[in-house]
Scaffold this motif. Structure first.
Motif, mmCIF file in Angstrom:
data_model
loop_
_atom_site.group_PDB
_atom_site.id
_atom_site.type_symbol
_atom_site.label_atom_id
_atom_site.label_comp_id
_atom_site.label_asym_id
_atom_site.label_seq_id
_atom_site.Cartn_x
_atom_site.Cartn_y
_atom_site.Cartn_z
ATOM 1 N N ILE A 226 35.802 50.990 32.781
ATOM 2 C CA ILE A 226 36.634 51.216 33.960
ATOM 3 C C ILE A 226 37.912 50.401 33.773
ATOM 4 N N ASP A 227 39.063 51.001 34.108
ATOM 5 C CA ASP A 227 40.358 50.392 33.798
ATOM 6 C C ASP A 227 41.322 50.686 34.943
ATOM 7 N N ARG A 228 41.808 49.631 35.590
ATOM 8 C CA ARG A 228 42.757 49.824 36.688
ATOM 9 C C ARG A 228 44.092 49.122 36.421
ATOM 10 N N LYS A 229 44.417 48.862 35.153
ATOM 11 C CA LYS A 229 45.646 48.113 34.882
ATOM 12 C C LYS A 229 46.896 48.881 35.272
ATOM 13 N N PHE A 230 46.771 50.201 35.435
ATOM 14 C CA PHE A 230 47.928 50.992 35.879
ATOM 15 C C PHE A 230 47.783 51.445 37.333
ATOM 16 N N SER A 231 46.979 50.712 38.104
ATOM 17 C CA SER A 231 46.734 51.137 39.485
ATOM 18 C C SER A 231 47.777 50.621 40.469
ATOM 19 N N GLY A 232 48.666 49.722 40.004
ATOM 20 C CA GLY A 232 49.715 49.236 40.895
ATOM 21 C C GLY A 232 49.440 47.872 41.474
ATOM 22 N N ALA A 233 48.566 47.076 40.840
ATOM 23 C CA ALA A 233 48.308 45.718 41.310
ATOM 24 C C ALA A 233 49.580 44.883 41.232
ATOM 25 N N SER A 234 49.634 43.824 42.045
ATOM 26 C CA SER A 234 50.863 43.043 42.163
ATOM 27 C C SER A 234 51.163 42.212 40.918
ATOM 28 N N LYS A 235 50.153 41.970 40.067
ATOM 29 C CA LYS A 235 50.402 41.254 38.820
ATOM 30 C C LYS A 235 49.355 41.672 37.793
ATOM 31 N N ASP A 236 49.675 41.397 36.535
ATOM 32 C CA ASP A 236 48.757 41.763 35.467
ATOM 33 C C ASP A 236 47.678 40.696 35.329
ATOM 34 N N THR A 237 46.461 41.125 35.195
ATOM 35 C CA THR A 237 45.331 40.227 34.990
ATOM 36 C C THR A 237 44.229 41.043 34.331
ATOM 37 N N VAL A 238 43.004 40.545 34.343
ATOM 38 C CA VAL A 238 41.912 41.305 33.749
ATOM 39 C C VAL A 238 41.594 42.494 34.650
ATOM 40 N N HIS A 239 41.834 43.685 34.149
ATOM 41 C CA HIS A 239 41.628 44.895 34.944
ATOM 42 C C HIS A 239 40.681 45.873 34.256
ATOM 43 N N GLU A 240 39.918 45.422 33.273
ATOM 44 C CA GLU A 240 39.044 46.328 32.535
ATOM 45 C C GLU A 240 37.648 45.724 32.403
ATOM 46 N N ARG A 241 36.646 46.585 32.392
ATOM 47 C CA ARG A 241 35.285 46.173 32.077
ATOM 48 C C ARG A 241 34.622 47.286 31.268
ATOM 49 N N LYS A 242 33.908 46.900 30.223
ATOM 50 C CA LYS A 242 33.135 47.855 29.421
ATOM 51 C C LYS A 242 31.651 47.556 29.576
#
Length: 493
Positions: free
Chosen positions: A413-429
């Motif tokens: 699951i990957d939400r790094k392009f979901s529009g969060a206010s800053k980049d951080t860990v946004h993925e889990r496998k």
């Protein structure tokens, strides 16, 4: 008698709630009346209603002095707010009313047991926060704190154990009518342990045993324990702090573990047989269970991550939401989770596709939305495929995705392009069970969240979303040919 502090909170939340529009909230995930929310507390069934208490700070969307918020429901999907139940208004809980649970007493009243936090001077001249277990009793709306609080303190913990990390009691009624509870604690080695207590009446408690020991295997302090028998096994749920990953398990830092095993009734100790993460997504913590009137055991968790709580939108007047309530069972040494069947009553506008071949990028007419229940069955076509991706909550700029690599049996699951206010860990496998490219997923989308139930609930991946709710696009992408069955329902509020 209601304290001045609790009266203030009740008056504030009643006014503040009115500025939050219905469409600004999740449609069928529980969110706080106003302000900040974290752990579910006192998840119970009492006087014909489900009760949800929760860690609560009504005055801001940041964690602060913990109160207990309160709501009731008939179906676990639609909630009615009732006045806040607890405020930190006594000497023994003036630093916060931390997490706990609830149970019905034989006389018809409801008992709340919670962790009180107070700062106390120590023998060496320093002061620190001490945690004790306290109770309040009420009628489902108003609760009075027990005159002999705290009912469990440092006198009731094993020698050398921490009086600073001693919290989150989960209570249940035994077959003989007496009560038991588990509490999270830390022994002298700084690891985690779960303590077991018993009571004949719910008011006077005695130490029974160290039920389970971490021995520095899974993080440090074990928060928010729950312990119960299910499908012939005993289940211990804990939320460890400062946990390091093992392979693809336990990568949330502050995450969750399910232990499956048995209870040695001669020593009152838990005999662990297997362990795994409760949720493989990004946001899930502090789950708590309740037994429904029809016998189902239902679990709900805080749908958030302590490492990413700073991603909230400052303009919002609430922060924090609960996961979908999930019916749980045990199969083959694992905890299976499935959305409560009441969710199916919200379904409408069914759209079905059978044996669709996806190659490259594809959209399907009628497959879109942000409040939907989407069922997918994947299999290889004539040849094996290398990758399948589902993109959702999609507009021209943002999307969140679930990606499956069949040759490695990996799901991400990957939400790094979901529009969060800053980049951080946004993925889990996570590793999933798959053969010849076959995989089943049920994807539940709400305004600000996604939950992916894999292979009939063998695993779940949960995440909050930061994308404008108007982003409703759904796209399928593949490397190779994928055979796909799709069923989509809109979910009414």
């Amino acid at each position: 008698m209601t304290s001045q502090m609790l009266c203030k909170a009740r008056k504030y939340e009643e006014i503040a709630e009115k500025v939050i529009k219905k469409e600004e909230r999740p449609a069928f995930h529980f969110s706080p009346r106003t302000g900040w929310m974290n752990d579910p507390n006192g998840f119970s069934y009492y006087k014909g209603k489900y009760h949800m208490f929760y860690q609560y700070y009504p005055y801001d969307t940041r964690w602060n002095s913990m109160h207990w918020g309160h709501a009731v429901s008939d179906d676990l999907l639609h909630w009615e707010y009732v006045p806040a139940a607890l405020a930190p208004d006594e000497n023994y809980d003036k630093e916060g009313c931390f997490s706990g649970s609830a149970i019905a007493l034989p006389d018809g009243r409801q008992l709340l047991i919670y962790t009180g936090v107070a700062r106390k001077a120590q023998e060496d001249g320093t002061d620190c926060e001490i945690q004790t277990q306290c109770i309040a009793v009420g009628d489902g709306t108003n609760y009075e704190k027990y005159e002999n609080n705290p009912v469990l303190d440092e006198k009731h913990i094993p020698e050398g154990s921490s009086k600073v990390d001693f919290r989150d009691p989960k209570v249940w009624k035994k077959e003989d009518g007496s009560f038991a509870c588990v509490v999270g604690n830390r022994p002298a080695d700084g690891s985690g342990q779960i303590l077991l207590y018993s009571s004949l009446d719910g008011f006077k408690w005695e130490f029974v045993s160290v039920l389970a020991e971490n021995r520095n295997r899974f993080g440090k302090m074990w928060e928010c324990p729950d312990f119960f028998e299910l499908d012939g096994k005993y289940i211990l749920l804990v939320s460890p702090q400062y946990m390091q990953g093992k392979g693809l398990e336990y990568h949330n830092g502050n995450g969750t573990v399910c232990f499956v095993g048995d209870l040695d009734k001669s020593t009152n100790t838990f005999k662990e047989e297997s362990n795994h993460a409760i949720d493989y997504g990004i946001d899930f913590y502090a789950p708590q269970t309740v037994i429904a009137p029809d016998g189902r055991r239902i679990m709900i968790g805080w749908m958030q991550n302590w490492d990413t709580v700073g991603l909230y939108s400052p303009e919002k007047k609430w922060f924090g939401q609960m996961s979908l309530p999930r019916e749980i069972s045990v199969k083959n040494g694992r905890l299976y989770q499935w959305p409560i069947r009441e969710l199916e009553e919200l379904r409408e506008e069914k759209v079905v596709y059978h044996d669709v071949t996806v190659e490259g990028t594809m959209k399907l007419e009628g497959i879109k939305g942000r409040k939907i229940d989407l069922e997918l069955e994947l299999s290889a076509g004539e040849d094996s495929y290398k990758k399948f991706m589902l993109q959702f909550a999609q507009n021209e700029e943002h999307y969140t995705s679930v990606c499956f690599w069949p040759q490695e049996s990996l799901l991400e699951i990957d939400r790094k392009f979901s529009g969060a206010s800053k980049d951080t860990v946004h993925e889990r496998k996570c590793q999933v069970n798959s053969y010849n490219g076959k995989l089943e997923m049920r994807v539940i989308l709400d305004q600000y969240s996604v939950e992916v139930f894999v292979n009939h609930g063998e695993q779940v991946l949960s995440a909050t979303l930061y994308t404008d709710p108007a982003a409703e696009g759904i796209t399928f992408l593949t490397e190779g040919k994928v055979k796909m069955n799709v069923i989509k329902y809109d979910l009414q509020e």
